[in-house]
Design an enzyme around this catalytic site. Structure first.
Site, PDB file in Angstrom:
ATOM      1  N   GLU A 403       0.846  -1.218   0.000  1.00  0.00           N
ATOM      2  CA  GLU A 403       0.000   0.000   0.000  1.00  0.00           C
ATOM      3  C   GLU A 403       0.874   1.258   0.000  1.00  0.00           C
ATOM      4  O   GLU A 403       0.552   2.253   0.637  1.00  0.00           O
ATOM      5  CB  GLU A 403      -0.947   0.042   1.211  1.00  0.00           C
ATOM      6  CG  GLU A 403      -1.847  -1.154   1.355  1.00  0.00           C
ATOM      7  CD  GLU A 403      -3.104  -1.112   0.499  1.00  0.00           C
ATOM      8  OE1 GLU A 403      -3.346  -0.084  -0.160  1.00  0.00           O
ATOM      9  OE2 GLU A 403      -3.821  -2.120   0.484  1.00  0.00           O
TER      10      GLU A 403
HETATM   11  C1  FAD Z   1       2.555  -9.928   0.391  1.00  0.00           C
HETATM   12  C2  FAD Z   1       2.449  -8.845  -0.652  1.00  0.00           C
HETATM   13  C3  FAD Z   1       1.226  -8.563  -1.216  1.00  0.00           C
HETATM   14  C4  FAD Z   1       1.123  -7.591  -2.211  1.00  0.00           C
HETATM   15  N1  FAD Z   1      -0.095  -7.373  -2.815  1.00  0.00           N
HETATM   16  C5  FAD Z   1      -0.157  -6.545  -3.889  1.00  0.00           C
HETATM   17  C6  FAD Z   1      -1.371  -6.437  -4.640  1.00  0.00           C
HETATM   18  O1  FAD Z   1      -2.401  -7.043  -4.310  1.00  0.00           O
HETATM   19  N2  FAD Z   1      -1.382  -5.634  -5.729  1.00  0.00           N
HETATM   20  C7  FAD Z   1      -0.275  -4.930  -6.124  1.00  0.00           C
HETATM   21  O2  FAD Z   1      -0.358  -4.230  -7.122  1.00  0.00           O
HETATM   22  N3  FAD Z   1       0.894  -5.010  -5.435  1.00  0.00           N
HETATM   23  C8  FAD Z   1       0.985  -5.809  -4.330  1.00  0.00           C
HETATM   24  N4  FAD Z   1       2.170  -5.923  -3.639  1.00  0.00           N
HETATM   25  C9  FAD Z   1       3.341  -5.184  -4.092  1.00  0.00           C
HETATM   26  C10 FAD Z   1       3.689  -4.014  -3.193  1.00  0.00           C
HETATM   27  O3  FAD Z   1       2.707  -3.024  -3.312  1.00  0.00           O
HETATM   28  C11 FAD Z   1       5.096  -3.514  -3.570  1.00  0.00           C
HETATM   29  O4  FAD Z   1       6.008  -4.505  -3.161  1.00  0.00           O
HETATM   30  C12 FAD Z   1       5.414  -2.176  -2.928  1.00  0.00           C
HETATM   31  O5  FAD Z   1       4.666  -1.171  -3.511  1.00  0.00           O
HETATM   32  C13 FAD Z   1       6.898  -1.819  -3.030  1.00  0.00           C
HETATM   33  O6  FAD Z   1       7.355  -1.924  -4.342  1.00  0.00           O
HETATM   34  P1  FAD Z   1       8.728  -2.736  -4.655  1.00  0.00           P
HETATM   35  O7  FAD Z   1       8.597  -4.054  -3.990  1.00  0.00           O
HETATM   36  O8  FAD Z   1       8.971  -2.690  -6.100  1.00  0.00           O
HETATM   37  O9  FAD Z   1       9.841  -1.937  -3.885  1.00  0.00           O
HETATM   38  P2  FAD Z   1      10.690  -0.728  -4.481  1.00  0.00           P
HETATM   39  O10 FAD Z   1       9.779   0.283  -5.063  1.00  0.00           O
HETATM   40  O11 FAD Z   1      11.793  -1.243  -5.335  1.00  0.00           O
HETATM   41  O12 FAD Z   1      11.305  -0.116  -3.154  1.00  0.00           O
HETATM   42  C14 FAD Z   1      12.503  -0.621  -2.528  1.00  0.00           C
HETATM   43  C15 FAD Z   1      12.927   0.381  -1.443  1.00  0.00           C
HETATM   44  O13 FAD Z   1      13.238   1.647  -2.050  1.00  0.00           O
HETATM   45  C16 FAD Z   1      12.425   2.660  -1.485  1.00  0.00           C
HETATM   46  N5  FAD Z   1      12.065   3.623  -2.532  1.00  0.00           N
HETATM   47  C17 FAD Z   1      11.506   3.376  -3.736  1.00  0.00           C
HETATM   48  N6  FAD Z   1      11.294   4.516  -4.406  1.00  0.00           N
HETATM   49  C18 FAD Z   1      11.712   5.524  -3.615  1.00  0.00           C
HETATM   50  C19 FAD Z   1      11.742   6.947  -3.723  1.00  0.00           C
HETATM   51  N7  FAD Z   1      11.254   7.592  -4.778  1.00  0.00           N
HETATM   52  N8  FAD Z   1      12.252   7.634  -2.717  1.00  0.00           N
HETATM   53  C20 FAD Z   1      12.705   7.029  -1.610  1.00  0.00           C
HETATM   54  N9  FAD Z   1      12.709   5.691  -1.422  1.00  0.00           N
HETATM   55  C21 FAD Z   1      12.210   4.951  -2.416  1.00  0.00           C
HETATM   56  C22 FAD Z   1      11.202   1.933  -0.921  1.00  0.00           C
HETATM   57  O14 FAD Z   1      10.578   2.689   0.103  1.00  0.00           O
HETATM   58  C23 FAD Z   1      11.805   0.639  -0.429  1.00  0.00           C
HETATM   59  O15 FAD Z   1      12.359   0.817   0.842  1.00  0.00           O
HETATM   60  C24 FAD Z   1       2.277  -6.870  -2.621  1.00  0.00           C
HETATM   61  C25 FAD Z   1       3.507  -7.137  -2.014  1.00  0.00           C
HETATM   62  C26 FAD Z   1       3.605  -8.115  -1.057  1.00  0.00           C
HETATM   63  C27 FAD Z   1       4.959  -8.407  -0.451  1.00  0.00           C
END
Ligand code: FAD
Length: 595
Positions: A403
């Site tokens: 989220e």
């Molecule tokens: C159990 C589970 C259920 C999920 N369910 C859904 C779902 O139903 N639908 C869906 O669409 N997604 C879902 N997700 C995905 C989830 O929303 C994403 O994992 C989340 O938004 C983070 O994206 P990412 O994993 O690519 O991390 P990244 O975006 O790669 O982030 C990695 C790190 O970098 C930081 N970061 C990234 N960008 C910036 C910035 N601009 N400035 C500062 N820091 C930054 C982040 O805060 C984090 O600490 C789910 C994930 C899990 C684990």
């Protein structure tokens, strides 16, 4: 209960920061109606009697059981709180949805299934669906006959959701062909309907309603996760998936509106979910501490354990206070809004986006604290799977990631406040200027003889002003480039979160006192301790921010202003925590339930 008319500024998201709020203006958990409590009890009984006994089957990925439980939740009306009554729903207020979400979260996995269904699949259809789309999908989703999911993330684009690579190509007959892969999709393994985001012709970010049965849709392998093992998380694969023209949700090129407004609600509901999970963990910690004996006595008799229980309860108290307050603000904005019900809902969610993000960040961090201390109180038994403490610890961790990660939400909290202030929406600049005059004049100092809640009110006023001081100084220093100063935005958001939480707890305790609610002394101990704790954190974060934002004379003057703002009489929080712990042990948990 008569709803008081809100002062003008409070009707704006973030407006509370520059206004003195009266206790009578806020809704508190003690004001839940009989209907709210009935919904909460229904949800709590359902989890205890029907979901919990099925855990092993769910953890073994028996998705027929997951579907049966979703169907049962539908029969009980738990999926239908937000759905209009002419579409098979109950059309209840958002407070009802929040209490249901909190109670269901005694089981984190089922709560995730439920959250994806109601917050992420049903809500976009309510807010953006055409009448035909709503008639086709909403009654089935509300009754649990069909299961929904939300597909925004991809392996290369999580936080940067608009960077999605899934492509939608318009075909000659007006339909679309979607190709790409969505990652980590909750409910993917057994959902029937997916809200999918893709770029039309590689550019126009758009939401689509995709049925599992459409040609070209398939589901990947279940992820092996740290927690939430009784919920499905898998990729949704689209290979030339055919989607009819009538299944575009909202407008082509306006998918960001669907994605982000939905997340505003999802964040609020996740805040509720973390409150429910934390409360369940606290109840387990209390029961274990009362039963486990070391050195010839129950470990609950040790001050080191009692202070943990008190802090766990305190963080839940703050969270519930700000959560219910925010939800009521949204309900009131919906009721007072103009236009169609969907337009009113969207406007209200957008207005209180800052507070919804606060609920998500404060909730996930409070819950992580609580589940961690629950493990600690269980000692070795906290580290083995015979007790639920170990599972709760693993289950909670993802709340800081999905989220919108807590970093992204923090950027949003301070960033949005600054943008609204720059536009003159909430008069923050004027308030900061007034403040500069005020801090050079005599400021009401800390008076050791003052009644505790009155002193806490003064401290909260100081915390809000310290927050304004930092935000105002940051805006002055960086102007439109503030968005690039992430370290400062993180600190500023911490201030905003603490100020909102402390004020919400204070208002709740004040209201409990003026209403003559039960356990008034415990309410007071909770609020006074929450405010004192917040004041210490705010002082530290604000000093760090001011040091980064100023130099020379300006730094000296600003730091001296800050000192005056955060000055407060010392509070004996050790004694207050003893009062709280005694109550928590007697009540078998937080003692102030959202039910
Ligand atoms: C159990 C589970 C259920 C999920 N369910 C859904 C779902 O139903 N639908 C869906 O669409 N997604 C879902 N997700 C995905 C989830 O929303 C994403 O994992 C989340 O938004 C983070 O994206 P990412 O994993 O690519 O991390 P990244 O975006 O790669 O982030 C990695 C790190 O970098 C930081 N970061 C990234 N960008 C910036 C910035 N601009 N400035 C500062 N820091 C930054 C982040 O805060 C984090 O600490 C789910 C994930 C899990 C684990």
């Amino acid at each position: 209960m008569a709803t008081p008319t809100l002062p003008h500024t409070t009707r704006k998201g973030g407006g509370w920061l520059i206004e003195e709020i009266a206790a009578g203006d806020v809704f508190t958990p003690e004001h839940l109606s009989d209907e709210h409590r009935l919904m909460a009890r229904t949800a709590a009984d359902f989890v205890r009697q029907e979901v919990a006994p099925m855990r092993e089957r769910l953890e073994a990925k028996d998705w027929s059981m997951a579907r049966a439980l979703v169907r049962r939740a539908g029969e009980l009306g738990l999926l239908a709180t937000d759905v209009p009554d002419d579409l098979g729903g109950l059309a209840l207020d958002k407070v009802s949805s929040v209490v249901v979400a909190a109670e269901l979260s005694a089981d984190s996995s089922f709560a995730t299934t439920y959250g994806a269904m109601t917050g992420l699949a049903i809500l976009p259809l309510i807010a953006f669906g055409t009448p035909e789309q709503q008639r086709r999908y909403l009654p089935g989703l509300a009754s649990g006959e069909i299961v929904g999911a939300y597909c925004l993330s991809e392996s290369g684009s999580g936080s940067d959701a608009l960077g999605a690579r899934t492509r939608a190509t318009r075909l000659a007959d007006g339909s679309f062909s979607l190709s790409g892969e969505k990652m980590w999709i909750t409910n993917a393994g057994f959902a029937d309907v997916y809200i999918v985001f893709a770029k039309v012709d590689g550019e126009a970010f758009t939401a689509f309603i995709v049925e599992r049965g459409f040609p070209g849709v398939s589901i990947g392998e279940e992820e092996h996760k740290m927690g939430l093992n009784a919920s499905s998380t898998a990729p949704v694969i689209l290979q030339d998936a055919r989607v009819p023209a009538g299944n575009v949700l909202g407008e082509i090129g306006r998918g960001h509106k669907v994605a982000f407004n939905v997340l505003n609600y999802g964040r609020l509901k996740l805040g509720a979910s973390t409150a429910g999970g934390a409360r369940a963990a606290l109840a387990e910690a209390v029961a274990y501490a009362a039963e486990r004996r070391q050195f010839g006595q129950a470990i609950a008799s040790f001050g080191a354990i009692r202070t943990k229980l008190a802090t766990m309860a305190l963080r839940i108290y703050v969270l519930e206070s700000l959560l219910v307050r925010t939800t009521d603000l949204i309900d009131r904005a919906v009721a007072a809004g103009a236009g169609t019900p969907a337009a009113r809902l969207l406007a209200a969610l957008e207005e209180y986006a800052i507070e919804a993000s606060i609920a998500k960040v404060a909730g996930s961090e409070a819950a992580d604290y609580v589940v961690d201390e629950n493990v600690q109180i269980h000692g070795g038994n906290g580290f083995v799977s015979d007790y639920p403490a170990e599972r709760r610890y693993r289950d909670a961790r993802v709340n800081r990631i999905f989220e919108g990660t807590n970093e992204i939400n923090r950027l949003l909290i301070a960033g949005l406040l600054a943008r609204r202030a720059a536009k003159g929406d909430i008069g923050l600049i004027a308030a900061a200027k007034r403040l500069a005059d005020e801090v050079t004049g005599p400021l009401a100092g800390a008076d050791g003889d003052e009644a505790p809640l009155a002193a806490a009110r003064r401290t909260v006023a100081g915390l809000k002003k310290a927050t304004l001081l930092v935000l105002g100084t940051a805006m002055q220093r960086y102007g439109e480039k503030l968005a690039e100063e992430q370290e400062v935005l993180m600190l500023a958001s911490d201030l905003v979160i603490d100020a909102f939480g402390a004020e919400s707890a204070l208002l709740r305790a004040e209201r409990a006192r003026s209403d003559g609610a039960r356990h008034g002394d415990v309410h007071e101990a909770m609020a006074v301790t929450a405010v004192a704790d917040a004041a210490l954190r705010v002082e530290m974060a604000a000093r760090e921010a001011v040091a980064a934002l100023t130099e020379g004379d300006t730094r000296r003057i600003t730091l001296s202003a800050l000192r005056r703002l955060v000055k407060s009489a010392p509070v004996d929080t050790v004694a207050l925590r003893r009062t709280i712990a005694a109550h928590v042990l007697a009540a078998g948990g937080a003692g102030f339930e959202l039910r």
